[in-house]
Design a protein around this motif. Structure first.
Motif, PDB file in Angstrom:
ATOM      1  N   VAL A   1      -2.921  -1.601  -6.916  1.00  0.00           N
ATOM      2  CA  VAL A   1      -2.034  -1.788  -8.084  1.00  0.00           C
ATOM      3  C   VAL A   1      -1.744  -3.277  -8.235  1.00  0.00           C
ATOM      4  CG1 VAL A   1      -0.988   0.490  -7.803  1.00  0.00           C
ATOM      5  CG2 VAL A   1       0.101  -1.507  -6.747  1.00  0.00           C
ATOM      6  N   PRO A   2      -1.409  -3.728  -9.454  1.00  0.00           N
ATOM      7  CA  PRO A   2      -1.102  -5.153  -9.645  1.00  0.00           C
ATOM      8  C   PRO A   2       0.130  -5.572  -8.848  1.00  0.00           C
ATOM      9  CG  PRO A   2      -1.417  -4.032 -11.760  1.00  0.00           C
ATOM     10  CD  PRO A   2      -1.329  -2.967 -10.711  1.00  0.00           C
TER      11      PRO A   2
ATOM     12  N   ASN B   1       0.824  -1.208   0.000  1.00  0.00           N
ATOM     13  CA  ASN B   1       0.000   0.000   0.000  1.00  0.00           C
ATOM     14  C   ASN B   1       0.858   1.257   0.000  1.00  0.00           C
ATOM     15  OD1 ASN B   1      -2.834   0.480  -0.096  1.00  0.00           O
ATOM     16  ND2 ASN B   1      -2.711   1.447   1.919  1.00  0.00           N
ATOM     17  N   GLU B   2       1.960   1.208   0.756  1.00  0.00           N
ATOM     18  CA  GLU B   2       2.862   2.365   0.794  1.00  0.00           C
ATOM     19  C   GLU B   2       3.505   2.596  -0.568  1.00  0.00           C
ATOM     20  OE1 GLU B   2       6.855   3.871   3.194  1.00  0.00           O
ATOM     21  OE2 GLU B   2       5.568   2.339   4.073  1.00  0.00           O
ATOM     22  N   LEU B   3       3.889   1.517  -1.228  1.00  0.00           N
ATOM     23  CA  LEU B   3       4.475   1.646  -2.562  1.00  0.00           C
ATOM     24  C   LEU B   3       3.454   2.206  -3.548  1.00  0.00           C
ATOM     25  CD1 LEU B   3       6.506  -1.684  -2.645  1.00  0.00           C
ATOM     26  CD2 LEU B   3       7.471   0.631  -2.652  1.00  0.00           C
ATOM     27  N   ALA B   4       2.215   1.716  -3.447  1.00  0.00           N
ATOM     28  CA  ALA B   4       1.159   2.232  -4.324  1.00  0.00           C
ATOM     29  C   ALA B   4       0.954   3.732  -4.099  1.00  0.00           C
ATOM     30  CB  ALA B   4      -0.138   1.477  -4.080  1.00  0.00           C
ATOM     31  N   ALA B   5       1.027   4.158  -2.834  1.00  0.00           N
ATOM     32  CA  ALA B   5       0.864   5.573  -2.512  1.00  0.00           C
ATOM     33  C   ALA B   5       1.996   6.415  -3.090  1.00  0.00           C
ATOM     34  CB  ALA B   5       0.798   5.759  -0.999  1.00  0.00           C
ATOM     35  N   GLN B   6       3.156   5.794  -3.298  1.00  0.00           N
ATOM     36  CA  GLN B   6       4.295   6.505  -3.886  1.00  0.00           C
ATOM     37  C   GLN B   6       4.175   6.633  -5.397  1.00  0.00           C
ATOM     38  OE1 GLN B   6       7.824   4.431  -2.576  1.00  0.00           O
ATOM     39  NE2 GLN B   6       7.322   4.703  -0.415  1.00  0.00           N
ATOM     40  N   GLY B   7       3.194   5.925  -5.978  1.00  0.00           N
ATOM     41  CA  GLY B   7       2.938   6.074  -7.403  1.00  0.00           C
ATOM     42  C   GLY B   7       3.449   4.966  -8.299  1.00  0.00           C
ATOM     43  N   VAL B   8       3.954   3.852  -7.724  1.00  0.00           N
ATOM     44  CA  VAL B   8       4.399   2.766  -8.588  1.00  0.00           C
ATOM     45  C   VAL B   8       3.192   2.147  -9.295  1.00  0.00           C
ATOM     46  CG1 VAL B   8       6.390   2.259  -7.124  1.00  0.00           C
ATOM     47  CG2 VAL B   8       4.290   0.946  -6.832  1.00  0.00           C
ATOM     48  N   ARG B   9       3.427   1.622 -10.490  1.00  0.00           N
ATOM     49  CA  ARG B   9       2.324   1.062 -11.280  1.00  0.00           C
ATOM     50  C   ARG B   9       2.161  -0.437 -11.058  1.00  0.00           C
ATOM     51  NH1 ARG B   9       3.577   3.984 -17.122  1.00  0.00           N
ATOM     52  NH2 ARG B   9       3.547   6.146 -16.359  1.00  0.00           N
ATOM     53  N   SER B  10       3.256  -1.111 -10.713  1.00  0.00           N
ATOM     54  CA  SER B  10       3.216  -2.556 -10.484  1.00  0.00           C
ATOM     55  C   SER B  10       4.228  -2.913  -9.406  1.00  0.00           C
ATOM     56  CB  SER B  10       3.552  -3.336 -11.765  1.00  0.00           C
ATOM     57  OG  SER B  10       2.668  -3.036 -12.808  1.00  0.00           O
ATOM     58  N   ILE B  11       3.979  -4.042  -8.744  1.00  0.00           N
ATOM     59  CA  ILE B  11       4.891  -4.545  -7.714  1.00  0.00           C
ATOM     60  C   ILE B  11       5.236  -5.989  -8.040  1.00  0.00           C
ATOM     61  CG2 ILE B  11       5.156  -5.089  -5.256  1.00  0.00           C
ATOM     62  CD1 ILE B  11       3.056  -2.849  -4.721  1.00  0.00           C
ATOM     63  N   VAL B  12       6.520  -6.305  -7.972  1.00  0.00           N
ATOM     64  CA  VAL B  12       6.990  -7.685  -8.124  1.00  0.00           C
ATOM     65  C   VAL B  12       7.511  -8.131  -6.761  1.00  0.00           C
ATOM     66  CG1 VAL B  12       8.686  -9.200  -9.230  1.00  0.00           C
ATOM     67  CG2 VAL B  12       7.515  -7.431 -10.578  1.00  0.00           C
ATOM     68  N   SER B  13       6.900  -9.172  -6.209  1.00  0.00           N
ATOM     69  CA  SER B  13       7.182  -9.619  -4.843  1.00  0.00           C
ATOM     70  C   SER B  13       7.754 -11.032  -4.911  1.00  0.00           C
ATOM     71  CB  SER B  13       5.870  -9.588  -4.040  1.00  0.00           C
ATOM     72  OG  SER B  13       6.081  -9.533  -2.663  1.00  0.00           O
ATOM     73  N   VAL B  14       9.035 -11.170  -4.575  1.00  0.00           N
ATOM     74  CA  VAL B  14       9.811 -12.386  -4.852  1.00  0.00           C
ATOM     75  C   VAL B  14      10.189 -13.060  -3.534  1.00  0.00           C
ATOM     76  CG1 VAL B  14      11.866 -13.283  -6.003  1.00  0.00           C
ATOM     77  CG2 VAL B  14      10.719 -11.253  -6.919  1.00  0.00           C
ATOM     78  N   HIS B  15       9.816 -14.363  -3.377  1.00  0.00           N
ATOM     79  CA  HIS B  15       9.894 -14.946  -2.036  1.00  0.00           C
ATOM     80  C   HIS B  15      10.423 -16.386  -1.968  1.00  0.00           C
ATOM     81  CE1 HIS B  15       8.108 -11.381  -0.508  1.00  0.00           C
ATOM     82  NE2 HIS B  15       7.143 -11.481  -1.399  1.00  0.00           N
TER      83      HIS B  15
END
Length: 280
Positions: free
Chosen positions: A109-110, A74-88
């Motif tokens: 955001v996706p 949510n914080e990243l989305a608030a910063q304006g990023v369009r997509s997030i890649v979450s690697v685990h």
């Protein structure tokens, strides 16, 4: 700098904080419980964890809950990023991916949640490569492809003094067949199909480490690779391994010496060593 794609990982990626800060990688912490005390693994002093393990104090690792991922996304989305890649870390070793996927469905955001089926610096190098593509303005498709290519091609070699800690934590996987062997037999392990798997077994620690070194050199071949030596409370032995690798692997772009995260250390035990070979 504005980024179209943000990168998130978990603390088992074993990346130094200085590097994650430099590349803008967000790290969600796995927790470690020692007796009645629970905290983010980054705040658990390694000597305290080692002492507890050697004293048979109960030690447990706890994956992040969905809320930790939600607030990060949510914080990243608030910063304006369009997509997030979450690697685990592998879903066969931790419920981290499950928590990330639960949170991903609640963000505007996706979010592309990636199960690497591995651990340690095999994730770390994939995340680092993906972050550099994102920093350069690469598309989410290119970022995902970069991460996938790196962890798919990486080799994770693991030496443990004893399988007991893996057995206690329920992370032993196919290596369970080695339990109960002679005390001088030292198992070499790897990650395969998302779980810890036997690779070889050698009599004596020195022979086992030399065998692991030989396998790493062979896996590296003449390709351009990144190489990491990981350890848990075994820095001197890890440094010796790294020096030998520097002399023997011809085309290394980056060498790294790092102590594994406490969450990994809690399962592999004091004295564990690892080598990651990651083709560029």
């Amino acid at each position: 700098m504005y980024r179209r794609v943000a990168i998130v990982t978990d603390s088992t990626a074993c990346l130094p904080a200085q590097l994650t800060d430099q590349l803008g990688i967000e790290v969600v912490q796995i927790q470690v419980r020692i007796g009645d005390h629970t905290d983010d693994e980054s705040r658990i002093p390694v000597p305290d964890l080692v002492s507890a393990m050697r004293s048979n104090v109960p030690v447990e690792t706890i994956p992040p809950d969905a809320g930790a991922f939600f607030w990060t996304y949510n914080e990243l989305a608030a910063q304006g990023v369009r997509s997030i890649v979450s690697v685990h870390v592998s879903s066969r070793q931790s419920a981290t991916v499950e928590a990330a996927r639960e949170a991903a469905g609640k963000v505007r955001v996706p979010v592309h949640v990636v199960d690497t089926h591995t651990c340690g610096m095999s994730i770390g190098y994939a995340v680092q490569a993906a972050a550099k593509v994102a920093e350069a303005g690469g598309s989410v498709e290119k970022v995902l492809a970069t991460a996938q290519r790196r962890f798919d091609r990486s080799t994770e070699l693991i030496y443990v003094d004893t399988l007991e800690y893996l057995r206690r934590g329920g992370r032993i996987g196919a290596a369970a067949a080695l339990v109960g062997g002679v005390l001088s037999m030292k198992p070499l392990l790897t990650m395969a199909d998302g779980q810890i798997t036997p690779l070889d077994k050698v009599i004596g620690a020195d022979r086992a480490l030399n065998r692991m070194l030989d396998i790493a050199i062979k896996r590296a071949g003449t390709d351009t690779v990144d190489v990491a030596v990981e350890h848990f409370d075994a820095e001197e032995k890890a440094s010796r391994l790294l020096r030998k690798l520097r002399r023997s692997v011809p085309n290394v772009r980056q060498f790294m010496l790092t102590q594994v995260s406490s969450a990994i250390g809690a399962h592999v035990g004091p004295g564990a060593l690892g080598i990651t070979v990651s083709p560029v």
